[in-house]
Design an enzyme around this catalytic site. Structure first.
Site, PDB file in Angstrom:
ATOM      1  N   SER A  45       0.834  -1.209   0.000  1.00 32.49           N
ATOM      2  CA  SER A  45       0.000   0.000   0.000  1.00 32.49           C
ATOM      3  C   SER A  45       0.867   1.256   0.000  1.00 32.49           C
ATOM      4  O   SER A  45       0.492   2.264  -0.589  1.00 32.49           O
ATOM      5  CB  SER A  45      -0.965   0.001   1.188  1.00 32.49           C
ATOM      6  OG  SER A  45      -0.275   0.027   2.405  1.00 32.49           O
ATOM      7  N   GLU A  46       2.048   1.188   0.640  1.00 32.32           N
ATOM      8  CA  GLU A  46       2.963   2.338   0.609  1.00 32.32           C
ATOM      9  C   GLU A  46       4.418   1.887   0.534  1.00 32.32           C
ATOM     10  O   GLU A  46       4.803   0.897   1.163  1.00 32.32           O
ATOM     11  CB  GLU A  46       2.827   3.203   1.875  1.00 32.32           C
ATOM     12  CG  GLU A  46       1.447   3.721   2.150  1.00 32.32           C
ATOM     13  CD  GLU A  46       1.009   4.843   1.246  1.00 32.32           C
ATOM     14  OE1 GLU A  46       1.873   5.417   0.541  1.00 32.32           O
ATOM     15  OE2 GLU A  46      -0.187   5.162   1.265  1.00 32.32           O
ATOM     16  N   THR A  47       5.195   2.643  -0.211  1.00 34.31           N
ATOM     17  CA  THR A  47       6.661   2.548  -0.158  1.00 34.31           C
ATOM     18  C   THR A  47       7.187   3.917   0.258  1.00 34.31           C
ATOM     19  O   THR A  47       6.803   4.939  -0.318  1.00 34.31           O
ATOM     20  CB  THR A  47       7.248   2.133  -1.516  1.00 34.31           C
ATOM     21  OG1 THR A  47       6.768   0.823  -1.849  1.00 34.31           O
ATOM     22  CG2 THR A  47       8.765   2.110  -1.475  1.00 34.31           C
TER      23      THR A  47
END
Length: 286
Positions: A45-47
Protein backbone atom coordinates in the site's frame (compact mmCIF):
# COMPACT_ATOMS: atom_id res chain seq x y z
CA UNK A 1 22.82 0.70 -8.27
CA UNK A 2 21.90 -0.74 -4.88
CA UNK A 3 19.36 0.71 -2.45
CA UNK A 4 18.81 -0.80 1.04
CA UNK A 5 15.16 -1.78 1.40
CA UNK A 6 13.10 -3.12 4.29
CA UNK A 7 9.57 -4.38 4.81
CA UNK A 8 8.09 -3.33 8.14
CA UNK A 9 4.73 -4.36 9.57
CA UNK A 10 3.39 -1.26 11.35
CA UNK A 11 0.90 -0.92 14.23
CA UNK A 12 1.58 -4.46 15.42
CA UNK A 13 4.25 -6.36 17.35
CA UNK A 14 3.58 -9.58 15.42
CA UNK A 15 5.08 -10.29 11.98
CA UNK A 16 2.53 -10.66 9.15
CA UNK A 17 -0.15 -8.53 10.80
CA UNK A 18 -0.59 -4.76 10.98
CA UNK A 19 0.12 -2.74 7.84
CA UNK A 20 3.22 -3.56 5.76
CA UNK A 21 5.28 -0.77 4.21
CA UNK A 22 8.47 -0.88 2.19
CA UNK A 23 11.18 1.56 3.32
CA UNK A 24 14.08 2.64 1.09
CA UNK A 25 17.18 4.40 2.43
CA UNK A 26 18.52 6.80 -0.20
CA UNK A 27 22.22 7.58 0.16
CA UNK A 28 22.02 9.73 -3.00
CA UNK A 29 19.35 11.49 -5.04
CA UNK A 30 17.08 9.13 -6.95
CA UNK A 31 15.73 9.91 -10.42
CA UNK A 32 12.21 11.27 -9.95
CA UNK A 33 10.53 8.58 -12.06
CA UNK A 34 12.21 5.74 -10.17
CA UNK A 35 10.28 6.44 -6.95
CA UNK A 36 7.02 5.40 -8.60
CA UNK A 37 8.59 2.46 -10.43
CA UNK A 38 9.97 1.06 -7.16
CA UNK A 39 6.65 1.56 -5.35
CA UNK A 40 4.80 -0.20 -8.17
CA UNK A 41 7.35 -3.04 -8.07
CA UNK A 42 7.00 -3.45 -4.29
CA UNK A 43 3.19 -3.45 -4.68
CA UNK A 44 2.50 -2.67 -1.01
CA UNK A 45 0.00 0.00 0.00
CA UNK A 46 2.96 2.34 0.61
CA UNK A 47 6.66 2.55 -0.16
CA UNK A 48 8.56 5.19 1.82
CA UNK A 49 11.75 6.90 0.70
CA UNK A 50 14.02 8.37 3.39
CA UNK A 51 16.59 10.80 2.01
CA UNK A 52 19.45 12.78 3.52
CA UNK A 53 18.90 16.53 3.49
CA UNK A 54 22.55 17.65 3.62
CA UNK A 55 25.94 16.30 2.53
CA UNK A 56 27.50 14.57 5.50
CA UNK A 57 24.14 13.48 6.97
CA UNK A 58 24.16 10.00 8.47
CA UNK A 59 21.27 7.55 8.99
CA UNK A 60 22.71 6.62 12.39
CA UNK A 61 23.53 10.08 13.77
CA UNK A 62 21.39 12.69 11.99
CA UNK A 63 17.97 13.63 13.38
CA UNK A 64 16.26 15.21 10.36
CA UNK A 65 15.47 13.53 7.02
CA UNK A 66 13.31 14.01 3.95
CA UNK A 67 10.44 11.52 3.59
CA UNK A 68 8.10 10.74 0.67
CA UNK A 69 5.39 8.11 0.29
CA UNK A 70 4.16 6.34 -2.85
CA UNK A 71 1.32 3.88 -3.39
CA UNK A 72 1.59 1.53 -6.41
CA UNK A 73 -0.33 4.23 -8.32
CA UNK A 74 0.89 7.65 -7.12
CA UNK A 75 2.55 9.84 -4.50
CA UNK A 76 0.46 10.69 -1.42
CA UNK A 77 0.67 13.73 0.90
CA UNK A 78 0.55 11.80 4.20
CA UNK A 79 1.00 8.22 5.33
CA UNK A 80 1.07 7.31 9.00
CA UNK A 81 1.99 3.64 8.88
CA UNK A 82 4.88 4.18 6.44
CA UNK A 83 6.18 6.99 8.69
CA UNK A 84 6.05 4.59 11.64
CA UNK A 85 7.86 1.99 9.51
CA UNK A 86 10.50 4.56 8.48
CA UNK A 87 11.15 5.54 12.09
CA UNK A 88 11.44 1.83 13.01
CA UNK A 89 14.13 1.30 10.34
CA UNK A 90 16.12 4.28 11.62
CA UNK A 91 15.68 3.49 15.34
CA UNK A 92 15.84 -0.31 15.30
CA UNK A 93 17.90 -1.26 12.21
CA UNK A 94 20.20 1.74 11.76
CA UNK A 95 20.38 2.19 15.57
CA UNK A 96 19.84 5.94 15.24
CA UNK A 97 20.96 7.54 18.49
CA UNK A 98 18.49 10.47 18.61
CA UNK A 99 15.46 10.41 20.89
CA UNK A 100 13.33 12.31 18.33
CA UNK A 101 13.46 12.13 14.53
CA UNK A 102 12.03 14.84 12.27
CA UNK A 103 10.76 14.08 8.76
CA UNK A 104 10.32 16.86 6.20
CA UNK A 105 7.27 15.86 4.13
CA UNK A 106 4.49 17.18 1.90
CA UNK A 107 2.42 17.53 5.11
CA UNK A 108 5.07 19.62 6.84
CA UNK A 109 7.44 18.42 9.55
CA UNK A 110 6.44 15.17 11.27
CA UNK A 111 8.18 13.96 14.40
CA UNK A 112 8.65 10.42 15.66
CA UNK A 113 9.95 9.45 19.10
CA UNK A 114 10.55 6.23 20.99
CA UNK A 115 8.40 5.50 24.01
CA UNK A 116 9.18 2.13 25.62
CA UNK A 117 8.21 -0.49 23.03
CA UNK A 118 6.17 1.95 20.91
CA UNK A 119 7.05 4.65 18.41
CA UNK A 120 4.97 7.82 18.72
CA UNK A 121 4.09 9.85 15.63
CA UNK A 122 3.23 13.54 15.89
CA UNK A 123 0.59 14.09 13.18
CA UNK A 124 -1.76 16.92 12.19
CA UNK A 125 -5.28 16.61 13.63
CA UNK A 126 -7.99 17.01 10.98
CA UNK A 127 -11.45 18.41 11.77
CA UNK A 128 -14.58 16.85 10.27
CA UNK A 129 -17.78 18.64 9.29
CA UNK A 130 -21.35 17.35 8.92
CA UNK A 131 -21.98 15.90 5.46
CA UNK A 132 -25.38 15.92 3.72
CA UNK A 133 -26.44 12.32 3.00
CA UNK A 134 -28.10 13.02 -0.35
CA UNK A 135 -24.82 14.21 -1.86
CA UNK A 136 -23.04 10.88 -1.18
CA UNK A 137 -26.03 8.52 -0.88
CA UNK A 138 -24.94 6.24 -3.72
CA UNK A 139 -21.45 5.90 -2.25
CA UNK A 140 -22.84 5.06 1.22
CA UNK A 141 -25.10 2.42 -0.31
CA UNK A 142 -22.17 0.90 -2.20
CA UNK A 143 -20.20 0.75 1.08
CA UNK A 144 -22.71 -0.46 3.68
CA UNK A 145 -25.91 -1.34 1.81
CA UNK A 146 -28.94 -0.85 4.07
CA UNK A 147 -27.04 -0.69 7.37
CA UNK A 148 -28.03 2.11 9.74
CA UNK A 149 -25.71 5.12 9.56
CA UNK A 150 -25.61 7.16 12.77
CA UNK A 151 -23.41 10.05 11.63
CA UNK A 152 -21.78 11.31 8.45
CA UNK A 153 -18.77 13.64 8.40
CA UNK A 154 -16.35 15.00 5.81
CA UNK A 155 -12.74 16.12 6.24
CA UNK A 156 -11.93 18.67 3.49
CA UNK A 157 -8.21 18.72 4.34
CA UNK A 158 -7.82 14.99 3.68
CA UNK A 159 -10.82 14.43 1.35
CA UNK A 160 -11.94 11.60 3.63
CA UNK A 161 -15.59 10.71 4.25
CA UNK A 162 -16.30 9.36 7.75
CA UNK A 163 -19.30 7.04 8.04
CA UNK A 164 -20.28 6.14 11.60
CA UNK A 165 -22.43 3.04 11.85
CA UNK A 166 -25.16 2.74 14.48
CA UNK A 167 -24.04 2.09 18.06
CA UNK A 168 -26.35 -0.95 18.06
CA UNK A 169 -23.86 -2.85 15.87
CA UNK A 170 -21.12 -5.03 17.39
CA UNK A 171 -17.48 -5.03 16.27
CA UNK A 172 -18.05 -8.37 14.49
CA UNK A 173 -20.57 -6.71 12.13
CA UNK A 174 -17.91 -4.25 10.95
CA UNK A 175 -15.29 -6.99 10.66
CA UNK A 176 -17.51 -9.31 8.64
CA UNK A 177 -18.94 -6.63 6.34
CA UNK A 178 -18.18 -7.51 2.71
CA UNK A 179 -17.14 -4.32 0.96
CA UNK A 180 -16.58 -4.01 -2.81
CA UNK A 181 -14.44 -0.88 -2.75
CA UNK A 182 -13.93 -1.00 -6.53
CA UNK A 183 -17.59 0.04 -6.88
CA UNK A 184 -16.89 3.26 -4.93
CA UNK A 185 -15.23 4.77 -7.99
CA UNK A 186 -18.43 4.85 -10.06
CA UNK A 187 -20.70 5.54 -7.03
CA UNK A 188 -18.78 8.68 -5.92
CA UNK A 189 -20.17 11.50 -8.04
CA UNK A 190 -18.95 14.61 -6.17
CA UNK A 191 -15.23 14.23 -6.97
CA UNK A 192 -14.40 15.33 -3.44
CA UNK A 193 -13.98 11.93 -1.71
CA UNK A 194 -10.59 10.18 -1.91
CA UNK A 195 -10.93 7.91 1.13
CA UNK A 196 -13.82 6.29 2.99
CA UNK A 197 -13.73 5.52 6.72
CA UNK A 198 -16.25 3.19 8.33
CA UNK A 199 -16.26 3.54 12.10
CA UNK A 200 -18.08 2.18 15.12
CA UNK A 201 -18.13 3.13 18.78
CA UNK A 202 -16.20 0.65 20.91
CA UNK A 203 -16.74 -0.83 24.31
CA UNK A 204 -14.24 1.18 26.30
CA UNK A 205 -15.22 -0.10 29.73
CA UNK A 206 -12.03 -1.43 31.27
CA UNK A 207 -9.31 -2.13 28.70
CA UNK A 208 -11.48 -2.26 25.58
CA UNK A 209 -11.10 -0.17 22.45
CA UNK A 210 -12.77 3.22 22.29
CA UNK A 211 -13.61 2.87 18.61
CA UNK A 212 -13.17 0.59 15.61
CA UNK A 213 -12.69 1.39 11.94
CA UNK A 214 -11.98 0.16 8.43
CA UNK A 215 -10.52 2.29 5.64
CA UNK A 216 -10.91 2.14 1.86
CA UNK A 217 -9.04 4.20 -0.75
CA UNK A 218 -9.65 2.77 -4.24
CA UNK A 219 -9.05 6.30 -5.61
CA UNK A 220 -5.37 5.75 -4.68
CA UNK A 221 -5.28 2.14 -5.86
CA UNK A 222 -5.75 0.76 -2.30
CA UNK A 223 -9.02 -1.18 -2.00
CA UNK A 224 -8.70 -1.65 1.77
CA UNK A 225 -5.78 -0.42 3.86
CA UNK A 226 -4.97 -2.70 6.84
CA UNK A 227 -4.10 0.00 9.43
CA UNK A 228 -4.14 3.69 8.56
CA UNK A 229 -2.40 6.42 10.55
CA UNK A 230 -3.73 9.25 8.37
CA UNK A 231 -7.34 8.06 8.78
CA UNK A 232 -6.81 8.17 12.55
CA UNK A 233 -5.68 11.79 12.25
CA UNK A 234 -9.33 12.31 11.21
CA UNK A 235 -10.92 9.72 13.51
CA UNK A 236 -9.07 11.09 16.56
CA UNK A 237 -10.67 14.53 16.31
CA UNK A 238 -14.13 13.04 15.73
CA UNK A 239 -14.10 10.47 18.54
CA UNK A 240 -12.37 12.80 21.00
CA UNK A 241 -15.26 15.21 20.53
CA UNK A 242 -17.90 12.44 20.68
CA UNK A 243 -16.50 10.63 23.72
CA UNK A 244 -15.08 13.63 25.58
CA UNK A 245 -11.68 11.90 25.80
CA UNK A 246 -8.13 12.89 24.88
CA UNK A 247 -6.52 9.46 25.43
CA UNK A 248 -8.01 6.66 23.36
CA UNK A 249 -7.23 3.14 22.19
CA UNK A 250 -8.32 2.30 18.64
CA UNK A 251 -8.44 -0.89 16.61
CA UNK A 252 -8.65 -1.10 12.82
CA UNK A 253 -10.64 -4.22 11.95
CA UNK A 254 -9.07 -5.27 8.65
CA UNK A 255 -8.09 -8.91 8.11
CA UNK A 256 -4.57 -8.16 9.36
CA UNK A 257 -5.76 -5.78 12.09
CA UNK A 258 -3.81 -3.23 14.09
CA UNK A 259 -3.92 -1.21 17.31
CA UNK A 260 -3.25 2.50 17.75
CA UNK A 261 -2.75 4.46 20.97
CA UNK A 262 -4.06 8.00 20.56
CA UNK A 263 -3.36 11.17 22.51
CA UNK A 264 -5.11 14.32 21.27
CA UNK A 265 -3.02 17.36 22.14
CA UNK A 266 -4.05 20.95 22.75
CA UNK A 267 -2.08 22.35 19.81
CA UNK A 268 -4.05 20.94 16.89
CA UNK A 269 -1.85 17.84 16.67
CA UNK A 270 -2.30 14.21 17.67
CA UNK A 271 0.19 11.66 18.98
CA UNK A 272 -0.44 8.23 17.48
CA UNK A 273 1.64 5.39 18.90
CA UNK A 274 2.16 1.91 17.53
CA UNK A 275 4.54 -1.02 17.52
CA UNK A 276 6.42 -2.47 14.54
CA UNK A 277 7.94 -5.70 13.26
CA UNK A 278 10.76 -5.64 10.66
CA UNK A 279 10.15 -8.71 8.48
CA UNK A 280 12.51 -8.23 5.52
CA UNK A 281 15.94 -6.68 4.93
CA UNK A 282 17.63 -6.54 1.54
CA UNK A 283 18.80 -4.46 -1.40
CA UNK A 284 17.14 -3.28 -4.56
CA UNK A 285 19.55 -3.82 -7.46
CA UNK A 286 19.14 -2.17 -10.85
Amino acid sequence: MQIPIFTVDAFTHRPFSGNPAAVCLLENDLDEGLHQKIATEMNLSETAFIRKLHPGDDFTKSSCFGLRWFTPANEVPLCGHATLASAAVLFHVQKNTNSVLTFVTLSGELKARQMKDHIVLDLPLYTTYPQVLQEVEELIKAAVGDMVVQDLRYSPDTKKLLVRLSDTYERSVLEELKVSAQHFLSAEKTGKVKGLILTLKGNSSGKGHDFYSRYFAPWYGVLEDPVTGSAHAVLSSYWSEQLGKKEMLAFQCSCRGGELKISVRGDGRVDIAGQTAVVLKGNLTF
